[in-house]
Design an enzyme around this catalytic site. Structure first.
Site, mmCIF file in Angstrom:
data_model
loop_
_atom_site.group_PDB
_atom_site.id
_atom_site.type_symbol
_atom_site.label_atom_id
_atom_site.label_comp_id
_atom_site.label_asym_id
_atom_site.label_seq_id
_atom_site.Cartn_x
_atom_site.Cartn_y
_atom_site.Cartn_z
ATOM 1 N N TRP A 1 0.882 -1.170 0.000
ATOM 2 C CA TRP A 1 0.000 0.000 0.000
ATOM 3 C C TRP A 1 0.919 1.220 0.000
ATOM 4 O O TRP A 1 1.785 1.333 0.876
ATOM 5 C CB TRP A 1 -0.860 -0.050 1.261
ATOM 6 C CG TRP A 1 -1.842 1.055 1.430
ATOM 7 C CD1 TRP A 1 -2.758 1.480 0.520
ATOM 8 C CD2 TRP A 1 -2.019 1.862 2.604
ATOM 9 N NE1 TRP A 1 -3.510 2.500 1.062
ATOM 10 C CE2 TRP A 1 -3.077 2.758 2.329
ATOM 11 C CE3 TRP A 1 -1.406 1.913 3.851
ATOM 12 C CZ2 TRP A 1 -3.520 3.694 3.257
ATOM 13 C CZ3 TRP A 1 -1.848 2.843 4.777
ATOM 14 C CH2 TRP A 1 -2.898 3.720 4.472
ATOM 15 N N ASP B 1 -0.164 -4.892 9.816
ATOM 16 C CA ASP B 1 -1.257 -4.016 9.418
ATOM 17 C C ASP B 1 -2.475 -4.897 9.121
ATOM 18 O O ASP B 1 -2.439 -5.731 8.215
ATOM 19 C CB ASP B 1 -0.834 -3.219 8.168
ATOM 20 C CG ASP B 1 -1.888 -2.204 7.758
ATOM 21 O OD1 ASP B 1 -2.951 -2.148 8.394
ATOM 22 O OD2 ASP B 1 -1.635 -1.459 6.786
ATOM 23 N N LYS C 1 -13.228 -0.269 7.215
ATOM 24 C CA LYS C 1 -13.770 -1.234 6.260
ATOM 25 C C LYS C 1 -14.821 -2.131 6.909
ATOM 26 O O LYS C 1 -15.894 -2.318 6.361
ATOM 27 C CB LYS C 1 -12.662 -2.134 5.697
ATOM 28 C CG LYS C 1 -11.308 -1.470 5.560
ATOM 29 C CD LYS C 1 -11.187 -0.624 4.332
ATOM 30 C CE LYS C 1 -9.865 0.128 4.350
ATOM 31 N NZ LYS C 1 -9.641 0.963 3.211
HETATM 32 C C1 LMR Z 1 -6.963 1.628 -0.258
HETATM 33 O O1 LMR Z 1 -5.880 1.046 -0.292
HETATM 34 O O2 LMR Z 1 -7.604 1.924 -1.259
HETATM 35 C C2 LMR Z 1 -7.556 1.976 1.077
HETATM 36 O O3 LMR Z 1 -6.741 1.532 2.107
HETATM 37 C C3 LMR Z 1 -7.885 3.405 1.192
HETATM 38 C C4 LMR Z 1 -6.674 4.267 1.259
HETATM 39 O O4 LMR Z 1 -6.603 5.072 2.184
HETATM 40 O O5 LMR Z 1 -5.799 4.154 0.404
#
Ligand code: LMR
Length: 400
Positions: free
Chosen positions: A134, A215, A250
């Site tokens: 992420w 996480d 979520k």
């Molecule tokens: C995502 O990865 O789309 C979610 O975790 C929202 C975000 O804040 O990026």
């Protein structure tokens, strides 16, 4: 006039995930589909308010409580209930009080507080994240003063986790590296480790003195609340020190309320209490005290067995709809004879699928079809529904 201090500031690119929502909203086409941000949408393309949440909202509003500050660490009952949710009610960690939990501003807030804590209280300054991860993980570490390195995770050629490469990279990390791991529903790939692989990661962390930071933004989106907490519980049983970030954005559809938690597992109640003093300072310096409303909603559901059960079943409803859409996309791709077999979508877990679509293909989908996805090829499966899945499949097939 003096030269502006900002005259040399160059603009940075917009967030690769959040910026998609603005682009999607600005698109006038009726056929448009938002497969960008990780936010649950129902069959009608709406983020529903869960029934248990609606009831809690009304009950809280009817109390007319004054809007005072709550403790820097959040609502005490909420903090305890989060520990029970992630470790299990009968966990030794809960009864021994050797973990401390603080309410945070969503999962992102938990990550920020955790990296601040480890930097200022324990002197950590190297962070490691999976390749890919992420994107915000890297920014959170960087802005907190860490140098950031990556460990190999996903192998595009085999469309799976390359665990040998991951283990090799973890073993090469310097001692006291803060290693960000995805407890379940890996974002963006949707591929998680097996129990045996997690056990090996635990051994490496122990041998190399690495500090794991799990996480868990998607608890409940893979198999269920307890099942998805299995990774955290393996770490709990290992006796290692570690951190865990939880998010209720979520699982409760409470995105805008910013409600999450950071849990730090230490060796004793005394250590946990000392760590808490630092967490209070970190919270104070970042935002003082957390907001109240989301915390009270989640607390009231976690505290009541009947409400908890109803929440679990509403969560299962979301999970099952996502699973059905995974299958529908794979089936459609097959039915239209797409160049590539898309059945892998059903093997990935959580909200996301890593499709292998290239940045060029993703741009083409946005420009020609009004379908918005992250340029690394990640789609949020929640954006699919019975009405648009055929259109999405046809569009995917035409850019392959
Ligand atoms: C995502 O990865 O789309 C979610 O975790 C929202 C975000 O804040 O990026």
């Amino acid at each position: 006039m003096n030269k502006s201090i900002f005259s040399t500031v160059t603009a940075v690119p917009d967030d690769p995930i959040l910026s998609l929502t603005g682009k999607f909203l600005a698109d006038p086409r009726d056929c448009k589909v938002n497969l960008g941000v990780g936010m649950y949408l129902d069959e009608n393309g709406v983020t529903p308010v869960l029934d248990v949440v609606r009831e809690a909202e009304l009950a809280i509003a009817a109390e007319h409580r004054p809007h005072t500050y709550i403790p820097q660490t959040g609502l005490p009952l909420y903090d305890r209930l989060v520990q029970e949710l992630i470790f299990g009610k009968d966990s030794e960690i809960v009864s021994s009080k050797r973990a401390c939990t603080v309410q945070t501003l969503g999962g992102t807030g938990a990550l920020k507080l955790g990296v601040d804590l480890m930097h200022w209280a324990c002197g950590l300054n190297i962070g490691a994240t999976s390749k890919p991860t992420w994107t915000n993980h890297n920014d959170i570490l960087r802005l907190a003063g860490y140098s950031v390195t990556g460990y190999r995770y996903y192998d595009a050629s085999s469309n799976s986790v390359d665990f040998c490469a991951m283990a090799e990279d973890l073993k090469a990390l310097p001692e006291k590296t803060l290693v960000i791991l995805h407890a379940c529903c890996h974002n963006p790939t949707g591929y998680d480790l097996s129990v045996d692989q997690w056990m090996e990661v635990i051994d490496i962390c122990r041998a190399r003195h690495l500090i794991p930071f799990l996480d868990m933004a998607y608890q409940g989106f893979k198999k269920g609340l307890d099942e998805d907490a299995q990774t955290i519980r393996l770490f709990a049983d290992s006796g290692l020190n570690f951190l865990a970030a939880s998010s209720f954005s979520k699982s409760f559809n409470l995105y805008g309320e910013r409600i999450g938690a950071l849990t730090v597992v230490t060796q004793s109640e005394d250590e946990a209490q000392r760590v808490t003093t630092h967490l209070k300072t970190c919270a104070r310096a970042n935002y003082s005290n957390p907001p109240t409303f989301g915390g009270r909603i989640v607390e009231s559901v976690l505290a009541d067995p009947e409400k908890f059960k109803r929440w679990e079943s509403e969560l299962a409803g979301m999970r099952n709809r996502i699973l059905a859409m995974r299958q529908a996309l794979a089936d459609e791709m097959k039915a239209i004879g797409a160049k590539r077999d898309f059945s892998f979508v059903t093997q990935q877990a959580g909200m996301f699928s890593f499709t292998g679509l290239t940045p060029k293909q993703v741009d083409q989908l946005a420009n020609e079809f009004g379908i918005y996805a992250v340029r690394n090829g990640r789609i949020c499966v929640c954006g699919l529904n019975e009405k648009n899945v055929k259109y999405v499949a046809r569009s995917f097939a035409s850019v392959l």
